[in-house]
Scaffold this motif. Structure first.
Motif, PDB file in Angstrom:
ATOM      1  N   PRO A 164       0.835  -1.203   0.000  1.00 40.85           N
ATOM      2  CA  PRO A 164       0.000   0.000   0.000  1.00 40.85           C
ATOM      3  C   PRO A 164       0.868   1.251   0.000  1.00 40.85           C
ATOM      4  N   ASP A 165       0.320   2.360  -0.387  1.00 45.83           N
ATOM      5  CA  ASP A 165       1.065   3.620  -0.374  1.00 45.83           C
ATOM      6  C   ASP A 165       1.305   4.101   1.052  1.00 45.83           C
ATOM      7  N   VAL A 166       0.346   3.792   1.928  1.00 45.17           N
ATOM      8  CA  VAL A 166       0.429   4.248   3.325  1.00 45.17           C
ATOM      9  C   VAL A 166      -0.106   3.153   4.233  1.00 45.17           C
ATOM     10  N   ARG A 167       0.519   3.007   5.399  1.00 45.27           N
ATOM     11  CA  ARG A 167      -0.019   2.174   6.472  1.00 45.27           C
ATOM     12  C   ARG A 167      -0.321   3.066   7.670  1.00 45.27           C
ATOM     13  N   LEU A 168      -1.532   2.914   8.209  1.00 38.66           N
ATOM     14  CA  LEU A 168      -1.950   3.683   9.376  1.00 38.66           C
ATOM     15  C   LEU A 168      -2.220   2.736  10.540  1.00 38.66           C
ATOM     16  N   THR A 169      -1.841   3.136  11.744  1.00 38.47           N
ATOM     17  CA  THR A 169      -2.154   2.384  12.955  1.00 38.47           C
ATOM     18  C   THR A 169      -2.755   3.348  13.970  1.00 38.47           C
ATOM     19  N   LEU A 170      -3.938   3.001  14.492  1.00 43.11           N
ATOM     20  CA  LEU A 170      -4.572   3.846  15.497  1.00 43.11           C
ATOM     21  C   LEU A 170      -5.315   2.989  16.517  1.00 43.11           C
ATOM     22  N   GLU A 171      -5.369   3.483  17.753  1.00 46.71           N
ATOM     23  CA  GLU A 171      -6.002   2.751  18.839  1.00 46.71           C
ATOM     24  C   GLU A 171      -7.512   2.956  18.826  1.00 46.71           C
ATOM     25  N   ALA A 172      -8.196   2.116  19.605  1.00 48.34           N
ATOM     26  CA  ALA A 172      -9.659   2.125  19.624  1.00 48.34           C
ATOM     27  C   ALA A 172     -10.223   3.492  19.991  1.00 48.34           C
ATOM     28  N   GLU A 173      -9.602   4.159  20.954  1.00 54.08           N
ATOM     29  CA  GLU A 173     -10.103   5.466  21.387  1.00 54.08           C
ATOM     30  C   GLU A 173     -10.053   6.472  20.249  1.00 54.08           C
ATOM     31  N   VAL A 174      -8.926   6.520  19.553  1.00 58.22           N
ATOM     32  CA  VAL A 174      -8.781   7.439  18.420  1.00 58.22           C
ATOM     33  C   VAL A 174      -9.727   7.041  17.296  1.00 58.22           C
ATOM     34  N   CYS A 175      -9.850   5.746  17.092  1.00 55.40           N
ATOM     35  CA  CYS A 175     -10.740   5.225  16.066  1.00 55.40           C
ATOM     36  C   CYS A 175     -12.163   5.731  16.279  1.00 55.40           C
ATOM     37  N   GLY A 176     -12.638   5.663  17.526  1.00 49.26           N
ATOM     38  CA  GLY A 176     -13.976   6.139  17.847  1.00 49.26           C
ATOM     39  C   GLY A 176     -14.127   7.629  17.636  1.00 49.26           C
ATOM     40  N   GLU A 177     -13.102   8.384  17.992  1.00 47.19           N
ATOM     41  CA  GLU A 177     -13.158   9.840  17.831  1.00 47.19           C
ATOM     42  C   GLU A 177     -13.211  10.229  16.355  1.00 47.19           C
ATOM     43  N   VAL A 178     -12.431   9.541  15.540  1.00 47.59           N
ATOM     44  CA  VAL A 178     -12.455   9.808  14.098  1.00 47.59           C
ATOM     45  C   VAL A 178     -13.818   9.442  13.521  1.00 47.59           C
ATOM     46  N   ALA A 179     -14.357   8.294  13.932  1.00 48.65           N
ATOM     47  CA  ALA A 179     -15.631   7.820  13.395  1.00 48.65           C
ATOM     48  C   ALA A 179     -16.769   8.771  13.707  1.00 48.65           C
ATOM     49  N   ARG A 180     -16.764   9.366  14.903  1.00 47.36           N
ATOM     50  CA  ARG A 180     -17.871  10.262  15.262  1.00 47.36           C
ATOM     51  C   ARG A 180     -17.573  11.736  14.976  1.00 47.36           C
ATOM     52  N   GLY A 181     -16.437  11.998  14.323  1.00 50.03           N
ATOM     53  CA  GLY A 181     -16.123  13.353  13.906  1.00 50.03           C
ATOM     54  C   GLY A 181     -15.588  14.248  14.997  1.00 50.03           C
ATOM     55  N   ALA A 182     -15.186  13.669  16.123  1.00 50.18           N
ATOM     56  CA  ALA A 182     -14.650  14.486  17.216  1.00 50.18           C
ATOM     57  C   ALA A 182     -13.244  14.980  16.911  1.00 50.18           C
ATOM     58  N   VAL A 183     -12.540  14.268  16.049  1.00 47.00           N
ATOM     59  CA  VAL A 183     -11.192  14.671  15.650  1.00 47.00           C
ATOM     60  C   VAL A 183     -10.997  14.287  14.195  1.00 47.00           C
ATOM     61  N   GLY A 184     -10.298  15.133  13.452  1.00 47.86           N
ATOM     62  CA  GLY A 184      -9.988  14.830  12.059  1.00 47.86           C
ATOM     63  C   GLY A 184      -8.788  13.896  11.977  1.00 47.86           C
ATOM     64  N   LEU A 185      -8.696  13.141  10.895  1.00 48.02           N
ATOM     65  CA  LEU A 185      -7.598  12.196  10.735  1.00 48.02           C
ATOM     66  C   LEU A 185      -6.255  12.914  10.699  1.00 48.02           C
TER      67      LEU A 185
END
Length: 211
Positions: A164-185
């Motif tokens: 892949p061009d990029v590999r991303l790793t993020l924890e569950a807490e960050v994952c939830g924040e991104v999913a609900r729009g609380a923080v941008g990627l």
């Protein structure tokens, strides 16, 4: 089962005639990952009965949203996949997810979760960077990949077509924040909450917030 209709001369009503039934748009969400067997669809749609899934798939075939076909040997199994008209529902699902994101809040004990369900909100943010490419994402629940400017839009597991061009790793807490729009990627990347591995324009855009 007879086809139900709102019987209204309105584009929104016509759209809801086709995709407004319970489960239909979630089946579309799964098929955006590419061709899927019936058993795979049932496994990734917790709560749907076999009869309901079969009924919805038949309706989607009737309305030109999905097709059923047999894979060539040695697989020789039947799969469902979206038609071009079905794939046009991607921005609809992205917008619906963005509208519903504030309602995520805390995960309920009864909530099922699959790693690739994060692909829709993530793909929208990645597309905003204006670069094409493949992104492999590792979260607590598993691994999925997102294609920018290609088909299928995303899929379960590691990126299947080379590096892949990029590999991303993020924890569950960050994952939830991104999913609900609380923080941008990009904001999460800048804050050191998302690990980015990769070179090239897409990786640079994620790190810098610009293409």
């Amino acid at each position: 089962m007879p086809r139900r209709s709102y019987d209204q001369y309105c584009a929104a009503a016509r759209a809801l005639d086709a995709v407004g039934d319970r489960w239909t748009l979630l089946i579309v969400r799964e098929l955006l990952a590419g061709a899927r067997r019936y058993t795979d669809l049932h496994a990734d749609l917790p709560g749907v009965s076999t009869d309901m899934l079969a009924t919805r798939l038949k309706g989607m075939e009737r309305d030109g949203i999905a097709v059923r076909r047999r894979l060539p040997p040695p697989a020789s199994v039947y799969v469902y996949e979206l038609t071009p008209r079905g794939r046009e529902l991607l921005p609809v699902l992205q917008a619906l997810g963005e509208w519903g994101a504030p309602g995520l809040a805390e995960r309920r004990p009864t909530d099922a979760v699959r790693a690739h369900w994060l692909a829709l909100p993530l793909s929208r943010q990645l597309e905003a960077l204006g670069e094409s490419g493949a992104v492999e994402v590792r979260v607590d629940e598993g691994v999925f990949h997102v294609r920018l400017g290609g088909e299928p839009v995303y899929g379960e597991g590691a990126y299947p077509d080379g590096e892949p061009d990029v590999r991303l790793t993020l924890e569950a807490e960050v994952c939830g924040e991104v999913a609900r729009g609380a923080v941008g990627l990009v904001e999460a990347v800048r804050g050191g909450r998302v690990a980015v591995v990769g070179e090239g324009a897409l990786a640079k855009a994620l790190r810098d917030g610009t293409s």
